[in-house]
Design a protein around this motif. Structure first.
Motif, PDB file in Angstrom:
ATOM      1  N   PRO A 396       0.806  -1.225   0.000  1.00  0.00           N
ATOM      2  CA  PRO A 396       0.000   0.000   0.000  1.00  0.00           C
ATOM      3  C   PRO A 396       0.843   1.280   0.000  1.00  0.00           C
ATOM      4  O   PRO A 396       1.965   1.317   0.511  1.00  0.00           O
ATOM      5  CB  PRO A 396      -0.791  -0.112   1.306  1.00  0.00           C
ATOM      6  CG  PRO A 396       0.090  -0.934   2.203  1.00  0.00           C
ATOM      7  CD  PRO A 396       0.746  -1.934   1.290  1.00  0.00           C
ATOM      8  N   ILE A 397       0.250   2.320  -0.603  1.00  0.00           N
ATOM      9  CA  ILE A 397       0.869   3.647  -0.579  1.00  0.00           C
ATOM     10  C   ILE A 397       0.333   4.378   0.652  1.00  0.00           C
ATOM     11  O   ILE A 397      -0.873   4.570   0.800  1.00  0.00           O
ATOM     12  CB  ILE A 397       0.530   4.443  -1.848  1.00  0.00           C
ATOM     13  CG1 ILE A 397       0.826   3.609  -3.104  1.00  0.00           C
ATOM     14  CG2 ILE A 397       1.327   5.758  -1.881  1.00  0.00           C
ATOM     15  CD1 ILE A 397       0.259   4.194  -4.378  1.00  0.00           C
ATOM     16  N   CYS A 398       1.232   4.755   1.543  1.00  0.00           N
ATOM     17  CA  CYS A 398       0.839   5.283   2.851  1.00  0.00           C
ATOM     18  C   CYS A 398       1.446   6.649   3.123  1.00  0.00           C
ATOM     19  O   CYS A 398       2.371   7.091   2.445  1.00  0.00           O
ATOM     20  CB  CYS A 398       1.295   4.331   3.962  1.00  0.00           C
ATOM     21  SG  CYS A 398       0.684   2.635   3.807  1.00  0.00           S
ATOM     22  N   ARG A 399       0.910   7.299   4.141  1.00  0.00           N
ATOM     23  CA  ARG A 399       1.534   8.489   4.729  1.00  0.00           C
ATOM     24  C   ARG A 399       2.021   8.066   6.118  1.00  0.00           C
ATOM     25  O   ARG A 399       1.245   7.510   6.908  1.00  0.00           O
ATOM     26  CB  ARG A 399       0.523   9.625   4.827  1.00  0.00           C
ATOM     27  CG  ARG A 399       1.044  10.934   5.423  1.00  0.00           C
ATOM     28  CD  ARG A 399       2.076  11.614   4.544  1.00  0.00           C
ATOM     29  NE  ARG A 399       1.606  11.995   3.224  1.00  0.00           N
ATOM     30  CZ  ARG A 399       1.081  13.192   2.924  1.00  0.00           C
ATOM     31  NH1 ARG A 399       0.937  14.114   3.849  1.00  0.00           N
ATOM     32  NH2 ARG A 399       0.715  13.460   1.678  1.00  0.00           N
ATOM     33  N   ILE A 400       3.289   8.331   6.415  1.00  0.00           N
ATOM     34  CA  ILE A 400       3.823   7.890   7.707  1.00  0.00           C
ATOM     35  C   ILE A 400       3.195   8.722   8.826  1.00  0.00           C
ATOM     36  O   ILE A 400       2.926   9.915   8.666  1.00  0.00           O
ATOM     37  CB  ILE A 400       5.362   7.943   7.760  1.00  0.00           C
ATOM     38  CG1 ILE A 400       5.883   9.385   7.714  1.00  0.00           C
ATOM     39  CG2 ILE A 400       5.981   7.111   6.645  1.00  0.00           C
ATOM     40  CD1 ILE A 400       7.366   9.495   8.038  1.00  0.00           C
ATOM     41  N   ALA A 401       2.945   8.068   9.961  1.00  0.00           N
ATOM     42  CA  ALA A 401       2.300   8.727  11.102  1.00  0.00           C
ATOM     43  C   ALA A 401       3.246   8.859  12.289  1.00  0.00           C
ATOM     44  O   ALA A 401       2.967   9.618  13.218  1.00  0.00           O
ATOM     45  CB  ALA A 401       1.051   7.952  11.516  1.00  0.00           C
ATOM     46  N   THR A 402       4.337   8.096  12.273  1.00  0.00           N
ATOM     47  CA  THR A 402       5.345   8.230  13.331  1.00  0.00           C
ATOM     48  C   THR A 402       6.737   8.277  12.699  1.00  0.00           C
ATOM     49  O   THR A 402       6.974   7.716  11.635  1.00  0.00           O
ATOM     50  CB  THR A 402       5.307   7.050  14.328  1.00  0.00           C
ATOM     51  OG1 THR A 402       5.637   5.832  13.640  1.00  0.00           O
ATOM     52  CG2 THR A 402       3.938   6.907  14.977  1.00  0.00           C
ATOM     53  N   ARG A 403       7.620   8.969  13.392  1.00  0.00           N
ATOM     54  CA  ARG A 403       9.029   8.987  12.990  1.00  0.00           C
ATOM     55  C   ARG A 403       9.863   8.836  14.259  1.00  0.00           C
ATOM     56  O   ARG A 403       9.665   9.582  15.219  1.00  0.00           O
ATOM     57  CB  ARG A 403       9.382  10.290  12.268  1.00  0.00           C
ATOM     58  CG  ARG A 403      10.820  10.330  11.741  1.00  0.00           C
ATOM     59  CD  ARG A 403      11.157  11.666  11.114  1.00  0.00           C
ATOM     60  NE  ARG A 403      10.414  11.873   9.869  1.00  0.00           N
ATOM     61  CZ  ARG A 403       9.664  12.937   9.616  1.00  0.00           C
ATOM     62  NH1 ARG A 403       9.529  13.881  10.532  1.00  0.00           N
ATOM     63  NH2 ARG A 403       9.028  13.045   8.464  1.00  0.00           N
ATOM     64  N   GLN A 404      10.748   7.868  14.245  1.00  0.00           N
ATOM     65  CA  GLN A 404      11.563   7.583  15.438  1.00  0.00           C
ATOM     66  C   GLN A 404      10.665   7.396  16.671  1.00  0.00           C
ATOM     67  O   GLN A 404      10.919   7.905  17.751  1.00  0.00           O
ATOM     68  CB  GLN A 404      12.572   8.702  15.688  1.00  0.00           C
ATOM     69  CG  GLN A 404      13.620   8.861  14.594  1.00  0.00           C
ATOM     70  CD  GLN A 404      14.571   7.671  14.504  1.00  0.00           C
ATOM     71  OE1 GLN A 404      14.802   6.952  15.479  1.00  0.00           O
ATOM     72  NE2 GLN A 404      15.119   7.450  13.306  1.00  0.00           N
ATOM     73  N   LEU A 405       9.547   6.658  16.439  1.00  0.00           N
ATOM     74  CA  LEU A 405       8.593   6.301  17.500  1.00  0.00           C
ATOM     75  C   LEU A 405       7.882   7.514  18.111  1.00  0.00           C
ATOM     76  O   LEU A 405       7.400   7.456  19.241  1.00  0.00           O
ATOM     77  CB  LEU A 405       9.291   5.491  18.601  1.00  0.00           C
ATOM     78  CG  LEU A 405       9.961   4.184  18.140  1.00  0.00           C
ATOM     79  CD1 LEU A 405      10.694   3.509  19.284  1.00  0.00           C
ATOM     80  CD2 LEU A 405       8.928   3.242  17.547  1.00  0.00           C
TER      81      LEU A 405
END
Length: 482
Positions: A396-405
């Motif tokens: 799937p093509i997604c938008r990330i919701a977390t970065r480095q937790l």
């Protein structure tokens, strides 16, 4: 709390208003659903009133005296007024429904096919993200949200099918022939007038069919089955085979009756006889097309009814109202669709077309993935499915919701490869070698409280972004990345 954290974006607010206009419940009783319920409640008394008037008119017509003639004139006048009142009420419902269909198109279609796909993904994703995935409100919310979700899928499946071959029936074939000289994907920019006519003649009727598809379930006879004779049973309970069969028959019969008698053809406004005749012909043909869609969706085989039936099955699973609803199983939706195709309940090639549009993971679904820099710091991150037409259905093509937790509201887009997606057993198995202390540490960072952590798997396969999406700053998942 600061304003940027609370409330909704303009788009989310529009979606919520639209959902309320279609299947909402309020004191105004002004939604499509409530107008239908009111019609069903008054249908019998209206019919009885007209029947009595007809009987009285026939009886008085046989009596040839001045007094009877006067009474007859009054009754005929009352009959005309009653019929006119019913006609105006139907016209109001028809205009209301068509206006809502236009609102849907405005919200999910753009100047280009790329913009249309983006807006449709945003609308589908928003519906999923504002729908509860746990608790007692799941079934009620999903029941309210299904018609709009289904309608958007119908439109996008129509676009896909228009580029292929389908046993579409005379009406759709005729409308498609009118735009055959143009590139369908670029129709709006190539010929705005042809696009608007296609919207009016084809897309509006298809949305009408998608919205009205289950309206007959709210007829009193259907409600007696769903709620039981005493009215105390849950309408979402599992029905017996016989109850289910009877309910399907009532739903179809009363949906068609409501379409013809409760909606009908919109009344022409104007003074031109030529315009009126053309208008009435167009509206009558549209109404017949809606009826054809509803009728053929029962046993679609290879025909146009698949455009309604397949989104109906997909939506019934993704926004399920059953007690066994399980968010984690949503990406398995095509197992059920292909089983239906194998049983002859729908056309496999049309299922293939929808599969190409959505892929395995529904819009708004919470994906957990292992980032490519995982060797340096063992962890997983959260993302949300935000685009249609993935190159690979299970990536799937997604938008990330977390970065480095850490949760963020301004992530970038990412194609989550199968080898990075914890939803898949093989990937999860490889990652399971991480020690429990580290997994607990990750859970502590990504879950909002200890009680929530107790309920989560130590190595979760997906996450539920409902709470994340309640914050206004996190509702901008579809904004262009600058």
């Amino acid at each position: 709390m600061s304003k940027h954290l609370t409330g909704d974006t303009n788009f989310t607010a529009k979606v919520k208003v639209l959902l309320s206009k279609i299947y909402g419940r309020s004191t105004l009783k002004d939604s499509v659903l409530e107008r239908a319920i009111t019609y069903y409640e008054l249908e019998q008394s209206s019919h009885q009133k007209l029947e009595k008037l007809n009987q009285d008119i026939v009886r008085l017509a046989k009596i040839n005296d001045d007094r009877s003639k006067a009474k007859l004139d009054n009754l005929e006048c009352e009959q005309r007024d009653s019929l006119q009142e019913l006609r105006l009420e139907s016209n109001s419902r028809a205009q209301h429904l068509q206006l809502i269909c236009r609102d849907i198109i405005e919200l999910c279609e753009g100047e280009t096919s790329a913009e249309t796909n983006k807006k449709s993904a945003e609308l589908l994703g928003t519906i999923q993200l504002i729908s509860p995935t746990e608790g007692s409100k799941v079934a009620f919310a999903n029941e309210r949200n299904k018609p709009l979700y289904r309608g958007v899928l119908v439109l996008r499946l129509l676009d896909q099918i228009c580029l292929k071959t389908l046993s579409s029936g005379a009406y759709l074939a005729k409308e498609l022939s009118k735009i055959s000289d143009y590139n369908y994907k670029e129709l709006r920019t190539e010929n705005e007038a042809a696009y608007l006519e296609f919207v009016d003649h084809v897309k509006i009727p298809m949305l009408m069919a998608a919205i009205l598809q289950d309206i007959g379930n709210y007829h009193p006879d259907a409600q007696k089955i769903m709620h039981g004779v005493d009215g105390k049973k849950s309408m979402f309970r599992a029905l017996t085979v016989e109850e289910r069969k009877t309910l399907l028959q009532i739903n179809y019969r009363e949906t068609i009756k409501y379409l013809i008698n409760g909606i009908g053809v919109v009344i022409y406004v104007g003074n031109s006889k030529e315009e009126r005749d053309t208008f009435n012909k167009v509206e009558t043909n549209k109404l017949r097309f809606v009826k054809q869609l509803l009728k053929s969706s029962i046993q679609p085989k290879l025909g146009v009814g698949n455009l309604l039936k397949i989104p109906q099955i997909y939506t019934a699973i993704v926004l399920s109202t059953k007690d066994n609803y399980n968010y984690k199983l949503l990406p398995k939706v095509y197992q059920a669709l292909y089983q239906n195709a194998e049983r002859g309940n729908c056309c496999r090639s049309v299922v293939d077309s929808l599969y190409q549009i959505t892929g395995d993971f529904p819009q708004g679904f919470g994906v957990i993935y292992i980032p490519n820099d995982n060797d340096q710091d063992a962890r997983y991150e959260y993302a949300i499915v935000t685009q249609l037409y993935p190159d690979v259905p299970n990536e799937p093509i997604c938008r990330i919701a977390t970065r480095q937790l850490t949760f963020i509201g301004h992530g970038h887009d990412l194609v989550v490869k199968k080898t990075n997606n914890l939803y898949f057993v093989e990937t999860a198995r490889e990652f399971s070698s991480i020690n429990k202390e580290r997994l607990n540490e990750i859970l502590e960072l990504l879950s909002s409280n200890y009680l929530e952590r107790k309920e989560l798997d130590l190595l979760p396969r997906c996450w539920q972004p409902e709470e994340f999406f309640t914050k206004k700053v996190n509702q901008k998942l579809w904004n262009r990345i600058r």
